[in-house]
Design an enzyme around this catalytic site. Structure first.
Site: not given
Length: 614
Positions: A2, A100, A487, A494, A609
Site C-alpha cells: 500500500c 498501510n 533468482e 514473478e 514492491k
C-alpha cells in the site's frame, strides 16, 4: 504494501496526490482512492483498479481543495473492490483515514464497536480503526491527535496512517509502527507519503517517523511529534534528501524494469565508488572498519532476507566462506524467528532488504538484537527503518528501484557483500596479496562487463520469442550460480506467470529430471569458472531426454555451444563474480517473455514492491 499520500498547504492537492499515487503504485495497485476537502465538505472517490482508473472516476467529484489524502492498495483484509478501497470514513462522516499495514486484533475491536452501535460497509481492518478513533474521541472528549494516540494503544499490528477531521480542516494526524512514513516539509506546506518520491520535486527536506511515533501536522505551525505509548514529546530530525526526479522517471524506456536492468553498470559502480580503491589496494567501509573485531571474532554470520535479497544472501554465503573462511547460514527472515533459532552474542547477523522496510526482516533484526547478536544492515533506501534499527550497515546506492521485480538491487547487494568479504579476508590474512589485488582489480571491471552482457539483448529477445508460450521451465546452476538459477526462476514466474523452478544442477537427477521432455526449456548456467565439466555432463543428460537447452556460457565457449539449442555469452571473470554477469541475460529473458505475453512488467499481479506486513 500500500502507498499513502497526503498534502496540506496552498497548492491544489489533487494533482499532487494523483501523481504521488502513481509513483507509489509499486507498493500496491489493486485499488486506489482520494479524499479532498474543498472548504466545506470532503469529496471522496475510490475504485478497484489502478490510479489511472481513479483519475477517470474522480472526474465525477469536485477536485478543489488544498488538503487531501490518497491511497493505492495491496489488499490484506477484504477483496479488491470499490467498497474496500481507501480512504475510509468513520460512521459520522467526520473522520477519514488511509492506512498501510495490518491491524491484527481488528475483529475483536469490530465486535465491541458493533455492540456500541457502529456499522461497517467494508471488510477492512482500516474502517474498524477509524471508527475506534472516533469512539475514543467521543467518549474521552479529546482532540483528534489524542484520540489517535489512545486508539493506537488499543490495537495490535502494523500501520502508517493519516487521519483527517472535517472539524479541523487545517490539520492532518499521522502515525507509524512497522510501515514507513515520510513527511516532506515545504514553505508553509507539508507532504505525507510512504516514501519521498511523491514530493521530491517540491522539497528535499523530510522527516521520517520512527516506530511508535505520531505527528500532528498543522498549517502555519511546526510539526508536533509525540510517542504513541506514553504521549511524551519527540523531536523531529530533518533529513536532506539525495533523490532526484530523473531517477524516478522512466527516461525513455518502455518499463521501469528495463530501465533498471540497463542501470546496473552505473549502479554497481556507484555502490563501490569511494569504497573500492584498487590502485591503492584498499576497501573503505566505515561500518566494517568500526566493527571489525565483531566480524573477526564471530563464530558465524547469519544472513536474513526475503525473496531476491535472500538469493543475494545465498551468493554471499559462498563468497564469505570461500574468501573469508567464516561460517555462514542464510535464513528466510519470514521463518527465522518462528523456529526459536540459536543466536548468541558471538554471532553477526546481516539483514538484507532493498527497501529497508521488509516486515519479516525487521522482525528478525529485533529477535537477533534481543539475543545479543551484532546486526549489520544492507539496504538501498537512506533513512529506512532497517538503516535505523541495525547496529551498523552499508547502503547499496542502487538508486530508486520502482519495478516490482528486483534487478539492480540483486547485483548491488552482491557487490556490497563482496566488498565486505574481501575486506574481512584481507584482515584475517587468508588471502595472498596478489590474489587480493586480483579481486579488487577484477571487481572494478565488472560494470564494463555488465555492459557487454547487455549487448546480447537482441539475441535474448529472439530466444524469448521461442519460449514465451512455455508452461514450465527449469533453471540449473552450480556453486556460485545455483542462487542465480533460483533468482532467474523467480524473475520469470514473478512477471510472466510461467511456472519455473531453480535447482542445483546435480540435484536434477533427484527428481526434476522426470519432467524433462521436448517441451521443457532448461536454462543452464555453464560458465568456464565453476564446475564446468560437471555442468556439461548435466547438459548431456538433458539433451539425451530431448529437453530444450538455453545455456549461459563464457565468451568463446564451443563445447556447450555444440550441445545447446541456444547460447548466450557473458564475459569471463573470477568465479565468485560470475553471478554479477550471469544474472543479466536471465533478467532480460524474463522481461521480454513477460512483454510478449502481454503482462504488466512493472506491476505483476498480486505482488507489491515493499512487503511491510508479515
Amino acid at each position: 504494501m500500500c502507498g499513502i499520500v497526503g498534502y496540506i498547504g496552498y497548492r491544489d492537492a489533487f494533482p499532487i496526490i494523483i501523481k504521488g499515487l502513481q509513483r507509489l503504485e509499486y507498493r500496491g495497485y489493486d485499488s486506489a482512492g482520494i479524499a479532498l476537502f474543498d472548504g466545506s465538505q470532503i469529496n471522496l472517490s475510490k475504485t478497484k483498479g489502478k490510479v489511472e482508473d481513479l483519475k477517470n472516476k474522480a472526474k465525477g467529484i469536485s477536485q478543489k481543495g488544498s488538503i487531501g489524502i490518497g491511497h493505492t492498495r495491496w489488499a490484506t483484509h477484504g477483496v479488491p473492490n470499490d467498497v474496500n478501497s481507501h480512504p475510509h470514513y468513520s460512521n459520522s462522516g467526520k473522520l477519514v483515514i488511509i492506512h498501510n499495514g495490518i491491524i491484527e486484533n481488528y475483529e475483536a475491536v469490530k465486535q465491541e464497536l458493533t455492540k456500541r452501535g457502529y456499522t461497517f460497509k467494508s471488510d477492512t481492518d482500516t474502517e474498524v480503526l477509524v471508527n475506534l478513533i472516533e469512539e475514543v474521541k467521543k467518549t474521552e472528549d479529546v482532540k483528534l491527535g489524542k484520540a489517535v494516540q489512545i486508539a493506537l494503544n488499543q490495537v495490535v499490528g502494523a500501520y502508517a496512517i493519516a487521519v483527517f477531521d472535517i472539524e479541523k480542516p487545517d490539520e492532518i494526524v499521522v502515525a507509524k509502527l512497522g510501515s514507513p512514513l515520510a513527511i516532506g516539509i515545504g514553505d508553509n506546506e507539508f507532504f505525507i507519503a510512504s516514501d519521498a518520491s511523491p514530493f521530491i520535486e517540491f522539497t528535499n527536506n523530510a522527516v521520517y517517523l520512527e516506530d511508535e511515533e505520531m505527528a500532528i501536522i498543522r498549517l502555519g505551525k511546526e510539526i508536533k511529534l509525540r510517542k504513541i505509548k506514553d504521549d511524551s514529546v519527540a523531536y523531529p530530525r530533518i533529513l536532506e534528501l539525495q533523490m532526484n526526479l530523473e531517477e524516478i522517471e522512466k527516461g525513455g524506456y518502455d518499463h521501469f524494469m528495463l530501465k533498471e536492468i540497463y542501470e546496473q553498470p552505473r549502479a554497481i559502480k556507484d555502490t563501490y565508488r569511494g569504497r573500492l580503491l584498487a590502485d591503492q589496494g584498499l576497501i573503505r567501509m566505515a561500518g566494517i572498519d568500526q566493527n571489525m573485531e565483531k566480524f573477526l571474532n564471530a563464530n558465524r554470520i547469519i544472513i536474513v532476507a526475503c525473496g531476491t535479497s535472500w538469493h543475494a544472501g545465498l551468493v554471499a554465503e559462498y563468497i564469505f566462506e570461500d574468501l573469508a573462511r567464516i561460517p555462514v547460514e542464510v535464513e528466510y527472515a519470514s521463518e527465522f524467528r518462528y523456529r526459536n533459532p540459536v543466536i548468541t552474542d558471538k554471532d553477526v547477523v546481516i539483514a538484507i532488504s532493498q527497501s529497508g522496510e521488509t516486515a519479516d526482516t525487521l522482525a528478525a533484526i529485533k529477535l537477533a538484537k534481543e539475543k545479543g547478536a551484532f546486526v549489520f544492515g544492507v539496504c538501498n533506501v537512506v533513512g529506512s527503518t532497517i538503516a535505523r534499527e541495525t547496529d551498523a550497515g552499508a547502503y547499496t546506492h542502487a538508486g530508486p528501484e520502482i519495478g516490482v521485480a528486483s534487478t539492480k538491487a540483486f547485483t548491488t547487494q552482491i557487490t556490497v557483500l563482496t566488498l565486505i568479504a574481501l575486506k574481512l579476508a584481507k584482515a584475517k590474512g587468508v588471502f595472498s596479496e596478489s590474489r587480493y589485488h586480483e579481486y579488487l582489480t577484477e571487481l572494478e571491471t565488472i560494470p564494463s562487463k555488465v555492459e557487454r552482457s547487455l549487448e546480447s539483448n537482441p539475441l535474448i529477445e529472439i530466444i524469448a520469442d521461442v519460449y514465451k508460450d512455455s508452461t514450465n521451465c527449469l533453471y540449473l546452476g552450480r556453486g556460485y550460480n545455483f542462487p542465480v538459477a533460483l533468482e532467474g526462476a523467480l524473475k520469470l514466474k514473478e512477471i510472466s506467470y510461467i511456472h519455473a523452478e531453480g535447482y542445483p544442477a546435480a540435484e536434477m537427477k533427484h527428481g526434476p529430471i522426470a519432467l524433462i521432455d521436448e517441451h521443457m526449456p532448461v536454462f543452464v548456467i555453464a560458465t568456464k569458472k565453476g564446475h564446468y565439466e560437471k555442468v556439461v555432463s548435466n547438459i548431456q543428460e538433458i539433451k539425451s531426454r530431448k529437453g530444450k537447452i538455453i545455456a549461459i556460457v563464457t565468451e568463446g565457449d564451443e563445447q556447450v555451444r555444440d550441445l545447446a539449442d541456444h547460447v548466450i555469452e557473458v564475459p569471463e571473470t573470477l568465479e565468485s563474480l560470475t553471478p554479477l554477469l550471469t544474472t543479466i541475460p536471465l533478467q532480460l529473458l524474463s522481461y521480454h517473455i513477460a512483454v510478449m505475453r502481454g503482462c504488466n512488467v512493472d506491476q505483476p499481479r498480486n505482488l507489491a514492491k515493499s512487503v511491510t506486513v508479515e
